[in-house]
Motif scaffolding. Sequence first.
Motif, short mmCIF file in Angstrom:
data_model
loop_
_atom_site.label_atom_id
_atom_site.label_comp_id
_atom_site.label_asym_id
_atom_site.label_seq_id
_atom_site.Cartn_x
_atom_site.Cartn_y
_atom_site.Cartn_z
N MET A 1 0.85 -1.19 0.00
CA MET A 1 0.00 0.00 0.00
C MET A 1 0.88 1.24 0.00
N GLU A 39 -4.34 3.86 -1.89
CA GLU A 39 -4.83 2.64 -1.24
C GLU A 39 -5.78 1.89 -2.18
N TRP A 40 -5.77 0.57 -2.08
CA TRP A 40 -6.72 -0.28 -2.81
C TRP A 40 -7.58 -0.99 -1.77
N ARG A 189 -3.15 -4.33 -10.20
CA ARG A 189 -1.95 -4.38 -9.35
C ARG A 189 -0.90 -3.39 -9.86
N ARG A 192 -1.95 0.08 -8.95
CA ARG A 192 -1.71 0.34 -7.54
C ARG A 192 -0.24 0.65 -7.28
N GLU A 193 0.65 -0.06 -7.97
CA GLU A 193 2.08 0.14 -7.75
C GLU A 193 2.55 1.53 -8.18
N THR A 198 -6.29 5.75 -6.41
CA THR A 198 -6.95 5.19 -5.24
C THR A 198 -8.06 4.29 -5.77
N LEU A 199 -8.05 3.01 -5.36
CA LEU A 199 -8.93 2.01 -5.95
C LEU A 199 -9.92 1.48 -4.92
N THR A 212 -6.17 -6.71 -2.61
CA THR A 212 -6.32 -5.35 -2.09
C THR A 212 -5.55 -5.17 -0.79
N ASP A 213 -5.36 -3.90 -0.43
CA ASP A 213 -4.65 -3.57 0.80
C ASP A 213 -5.52 -3.71 2.04
#
Length: 285
Positions: A1, A39-40, A189, A192-193, A198-199, A212-213
């Motif tokens: 995250m 954040e995911w 992914r 997110r990286e 923000t997912l 997810t985180d």
Amino acid sequence: MNATPTEPPMIQVDNLSCAHEPGGPDFLSDISFSVYPGEWVSLVGANGTGKSSLVKRLNGLLPASGGRIAVDGIELADSTLGDIRERIGMVFANPDNQFVGLNVADDIVFGLENRCLDRTEMAARLARYAAMLGIEAFLDRHPAELSGGQKQRVALAAVLALEPKVLILDEATSMLDEQAKQEILAQLRQMRETGRYTLISVTHDTDEILATDRMLALADGGLVADGKPRELLADPALLEQLRLRPSFAMELAAALRERGIAVPPRLNESELMEALTQWHSPSNK
């Protein structure tokens, strides 16, 4: 995250209540949570618990009956709807419902035309997000000619071309086969990286939840859990309450333990394979 608690939240929800009609009874009440930049988060719950209804309140698609919502520091109100919707993009389960053009390129630039971007910027975004989603070869094709996974990548590209800060995926992998689902999860992914997005994933899929985180769980009209997916999915009572099926790796690990093979309750397949390799190694004999 990529988020840190010291950052201001990208999404702040305080004491939110939701009703199906004005003046009607609330089906969700006293919902409070924060989502931080980068954040995911997965939003999980049994059918009918209000997951989709909740995320549609975040950008004002449906009205809340009470509480407060803020996105990127902007409080949701009639006067700020435009600003909020510029910051939030949504991808739904059925990509066919999002197609409006005669070909893929038309679909991707449709939202950009509505925002009156100049042609140079539209062409640049079309090229950038088509490459990002690997759909350059489909730009001249009608969406009906594409597979389910290809359609969902096109729908995702069309939303990302608007460059939102928040991406909400409302059961976006639920209609895909396993290969297409894994392709979309791999893309998420990667997104997110980058730390740019923000997912929020509304999902029943254990693989997606584990990617997810953080997991938010809805049940009985409220938020019943908020934590790391690995920890929450290891709770059989919570799985039952949320009507979630354990992952394949969890079920297999349980079956192996019943047969005397001492493996821990792993949550993903690669970790289970590693545990089995260690169990089978000569040093453990």
